[in-house]
Scaffold this active site. Sequence first.
Site, PDB file in Angstrom:
ATOM      1  N   SER A  47      -0.318  -2.111  10.327  1.00 60.49           N
ATOM      2  CA  SER A  47      -1.283  -1.460   9.728  1.00 60.49           C
ATOM      3  C   SER A  47      -1.917  -0.790  10.868  1.00 60.49           C
ATOM      4  O   SER A  47      -1.796  -1.190  12.121  1.00 60.49           O
ATOM      5  CB  SER A  47      -2.309  -2.237   9.123  1.00 60.49           C
ATOM      6  OG  SER A  47      -3.473  -1.586   8.893  1.00 60.49           O
ATOM      7  N   TYR A  57      -8.696  -9.034  10.050  1.00 59.30           N
ATOM      8  CA  TYR A  57      -7.552  -8.213   9.861  1.00 59.30           C
ATOM      9  C   TYR A  57      -7.149  -7.371  11.082  1.00 59.30           C
ATOM     10  O   TYR A  57      -5.940  -7.288  11.351  1.00 59.30           O
ATOM     11  CB  TYR A  57      -7.780  -7.422   8.428  1.00 59.30           C
ATOM     12  CG  TYR A  57      -6.636  -6.580   8.334  1.00 59.30           C
ATOM     13  CD1 TYR A  57      -5.377  -7.325   7.760  1.00 59.30           C
ATOM     14  CD2 TYR A  57      -6.684  -5.080   8.178  1.00 59.30           C
ATOM     15  CE1 TYR A  57      -4.272  -6.425   7.622  1.00 59.30           C
ATOM     16  CE2 TYR A  57      -5.558  -4.496   7.783  1.00 59.30           C
ATOM     17  CZ  TYR A  57      -4.420  -5.077   7.543  1.00 59.30           C
ATOM     18  OH  TYR A  57      -3.252  -4.237   6.991  1.00 59.30           O
TER      19      TYR A  57
END
Length: 149
Positions: free
Chosen positions: A135, A148
């Site tokens: 990501s 995250y």
Amino acid sequence: MASELVVLLTGCSSGIGLATAREAARRGHRVYASARRADGLKSLLGSPGVNTLELDVTKQGAAAKAIGEILASEGRLDALVNNAGYGQYGAIEDVSLEQWRRQYEVNVFGTLETIRAALPAMRQARRGTIVIVSSVAGKVSIPFSAPYC
């Protein structure tokens, strides 16, 4: 087909993993689409070129078992696409240590365990491709997403 590959994909219950499984099969590859729970793979059942596997990347030995099944059936594993993962959001002090650990078990150690299970067959074949879906959050932090990012 000369370009047909045997591919294991993790995290195929939705999103990028699901789309990748469908596209790889459309291109003629033999796809082994996996997810933590078999019921998450219902939309892929009966898809030409797609086999489904229950694979929880956080369970020790699960990746090795899944890859063993693929090798028994296909005789090889040409590619591994590590897509299993999720985002844990919240302020640092509001996310429990258990939630932090779960995030790392799935996104980091699950990926590592799957790679470690795939490498022996790829080394023996002297070929193979490993893709890790990541990501932009690995480069640019998003507020309230520390676990995250």
